[in-house]
Design a protein around this motif. Structure first.
Motif, short mmCIF file in Angstrom:
data_model
loop_
_atom_site.label_atom_id
_atom_site.label_comp_id
_atom_site.label_asym_id
_atom_site.label_seq_id
_atom_site.Cartn_x
_atom_site.Cartn_y
_atom_site.Cartn_z
N VAL A 159 18.09 11.16 -104.84
CA VAL A 159 18.98 11.90 -105.74
C VAL A 159 20.44 11.60 -105.37
O VAL A 159 21.28 11.38 -106.26
N VAL A 160 20.73 11.57 -104.06
CA VAL A 160 22.09 11.24 -103.61
C VAL A 160 22.46 9.83 -104.05
O VAL A 160 23.58 9.58 -104.51
N PHE A 161 21.51 8.91 -103.94
CA PHE A 161 21.75 7.52 -104.36
C PHE A 161 22.13 7.46 -105.84
O PHE A 161 23.10 6.80 -106.22
N TYR A 162 21.37 8.18 -106.66
CA TYR A 162 21.64 8.18 -108.11
C TYR A 162 23.02 8.76 -108.41
O TYR A 162 23.77 8.20 -109.23
N LEU A 163 23.37 9.85 -107.73
CA LEU A 163 24.66 10.49 -107.98
C LEU A 163 25.83 9.62 -107.48
O LEU A 163 26.87 9.53 -108.13
N LEU A 164 25.64 8.98 -106.33
CA LEU A 164 26.70 8.14 -105.77
C LEU A 164 26.92 6.87 -106.59
O LEU A 164 28.05 6.44 -106.80
N ILE A 165 25.83 6.27 -107.04
CA ILE A 165 25.94 4.99 -107.74
C ILE A 165 26.64 5.14 -109.09
O ILE A 165 27.13 4.15 -109.66
N ASN A 166 26.73 6.37 -109.59
CA ASN A 166 27.38 6.61 -110.87
C ASN A 166 28.82 7.11 -110.73
O ASN A 166 29.45 7.46 -111.73
N LEU A 167 29.33 7.14 -109.50
CA LEU A 167 30.74 7.52 -109.31
C LEU A 167 31.66 6.41 -109.81
O LEU A 167 31.30 5.23 -109.78
N LYS A 168 32.84 6.79 -110.27
CA LYS A 168 33.85 5.83 -110.72
C LYS A 168 35.11 5.99 -109.87
O LYS A 168 35.41 7.07 -109.38
N PHE A 169 35.83 4.89 -109.73
CA PHE A 169 37.06 4.89 -108.94
C PHE A 169 38.20 4.32 -109.77
O PHE A 169 38.01 3.40 -110.56
N CYS A 170 39.39 4.86 -109.57
CA CYS A 170 40.54 4.50 -110.40
C CYS A 170 41.37 3.35 -109.85
O CYS A 170 42.32 2.92 -110.48
N GLY A 171 41.08 2.88 -108.69
CA GLY A 171 41.87 1.80 -108.12
C GLY A 171 41.22 1.25 -106.87
O GLY A 171 40.03 1.46 -106.65
N THR A 183 32.48 11.49 -96.69
CA THR A 183 33.56 12.43 -97.03
C THR A 183 34.77 11.69 -97.61
O THR A 183 35.35 12.11 -98.61
N THR A 184 35.14 10.58 -96.96
CA THR A 184 36.29 9.80 -97.45
C THR A 184 35.99 9.19 -98.80
O THR A 184 36.85 9.17 -99.69
N LEU A 185 34.78 8.70 -98.97
CA LEU A 185 34.40 8.02 -100.21
C LEU A 185 34.50 8.94 -101.42
O LEU A 185 35.10 8.60 -102.44
N ILE A 186 33.93 10.14 -101.32
CA ILE A 186 33.93 11.03 -102.48
C ILE A 186 35.32 11.63 -102.73
O ILE A 186 35.63 12.03 -103.85
N SER A 187 36.16 11.65 -101.68
CA SER A 187 37.50 12.22 -101.86
C SER A 187 38.40 11.32 -102.71
O SER A 187 39.39 11.79 -103.26
N ILE A 188 38.05 10.03 -102.82
CA ILE A 188 38.89 9.11 -103.61
C ILE A 188 38.23 8.72 -104.92
O ILE A 188 38.72 7.84 -105.62
N ALA A 189 37.12 9.40 -105.27
CA ALA A 189 36.45 9.12 -106.55
C ALA A 189 37.20 9.82 -107.69
O ALA A 189 37.78 10.90 -107.51
N CYS A 190 37.17 9.19 -108.88
CA CYS A 190 37.85 9.77 -110.05
C CYS A 190 36.92 10.65 -110.87
O CYS A 190 37.37 11.54 -111.57
N SER A 191 35.63 10.37 -110.82
CA SER A 191 34.69 11.14 -111.64
C SER A 191 34.38 12.48 -110.99
O SER A 191 34.71 12.73 -109.83
#
Length: 318
Positions: A159-171, A183-191
């Motif tokens: 489930v975590v894999f599915y949610l992470l793979i669909n994150l988007k980043f703005c730069g 923690t660092t990864l999700i803090s810079i996600a745009c979605s």
């Protein structure tokens, strides 16, 4: 905003690693290589001994060998890439590779917590119900339980894999760590990450805090059982059967708790990196030592194996 978001599959993540220690990269590389080599040799050796020595075919050693297999997967998931990045000064990993790395870490961590909990139950039975021990627990039961542990862990991280793979980043995505820090990864996600955060919080609390509480409860009963033993030699023998496991549990959950409670601000970043290094690289090195340092059965199996190797070499020479 949507048109500016990078497609997740094409995002490359910059791993800054030990950027502030560039002048020491060769000593650090050699130090980490020695740790990783020793870790692999130790864990593989004990797994081999447990598999090949008939007197080690018991539930306790079966569980220990599976725990050390987890340690081997755990450290191999991180250290080779860390060694590569150390030589380059910094590293680049694809987003898919980052998500896979995170999910392997999470999945193996769950299984390790489950195994440590089940090993506490095993030690409880060995001390509290020694006469019924062989009828209450067996290698086959341990195998079924371990398969169940892996299934639960796989489903939770899927489930975590599915949610992470669909994150988007703005730069551009960069992580000031030596691996893909969640923690660092999700803090810079745009979605939107609210669902992911709630799910990970629930799962990590349930699958980490739950086993920790069960282990504490097991050791409360174990201590009570030991205190009821009248002879001092009996108490000492009972304590020796669980002292190694208690040390491993303290090391694992103590370091993990330290990582959870440590602030993630820039002031504590280097300390956080250091504690993470202990958790991911040093713990897999220490666990085999903890379980074998005072273990006569392992020493006996090692002597028998060395004797067989010498005999085989002598036969080949002649």
């Amino acid at each position: 905003m949507t048109h500016q978001m990078n497609q997740t599959n094409f995002v490359e993540i910059l791993i800054l690693g030990f950027e502030n220690l560039r002048e020491y990269k060769i000593p650090l590389f050699l130090f980490l290589l020695i740790i990783y080599t020793c870790t692999c040799i130790e864990n593989l050796l004990i797994i081999f001994l447990v598999n090949k020595s008939p007197h080690l075919h018991s539930p306790m050693y079966f569980l220990i060998s599976n725990l050390l297999f987890c340690e081997l997967v755990y450290t191999t998931n991180l250290v080779p890439l860390m060694l590569h990045d150390l030589l380059l000064g910094r590293g680049v990993i694809s987003y898919l590779g980052c998500v896979i790395q995170l999910n392997v870490l999470g999945g193996v961590s769950n299984v390790k917590a489950f195994l440590l909990t089940f090993m506490s139950y095993d030690r409880y039975l060995a001390i509290f119900k020694p006469l019924r021990y062989s009828t209450l627990i067996s290698n086959r039961l341990c195998l079924y339980v371990i398969i169940l542990f892996w299934l639960i862990s796989f489903l939770s991280v899927a489930v975590v894999f599915y949610l992470l793979i669909n994150l988007k980043f703005c730069g551009p995505v960069s992580i000031d760590h030596f691996y893909c820090d969640y923690t660092t990864l999700i803090s810079i996600a745009c979605s939107d990450i609210s669902v992911l955060m709630i799910y990970v919080l629930v799962i990590s609390t349930t699958l980490t805090l739950g086993p920790c509480l069960l282990i504490i409860l097991s050791y409360v009963f174990i201590i009570v059982a030991i205190l009821r033993i009248k002879s001092s030699s009996g108490r000492q023998k009972a304590f020796s059967t669980c002292s190694s496991h208690l040390m491993a549990v303290t090391l694992y959950f103590g370091t993990l708790f330290g990582l959870y409670v440590m602030p993630r601000s820039s002031h504590y970043l280097q300390l956080y990196k250091g504690l993470s290094f202990v958790y991911f690289a040093v713990t897999p090195l220490l666990n085999p030592i903890i379980y074998t340092l005072r273990n006569r059965d392992i020493h006996k199996a090692m002597k028998m194996t060395i004797s067989k190797v010498k005999q085989y070499c002598t036969t080949k020479v002649h």
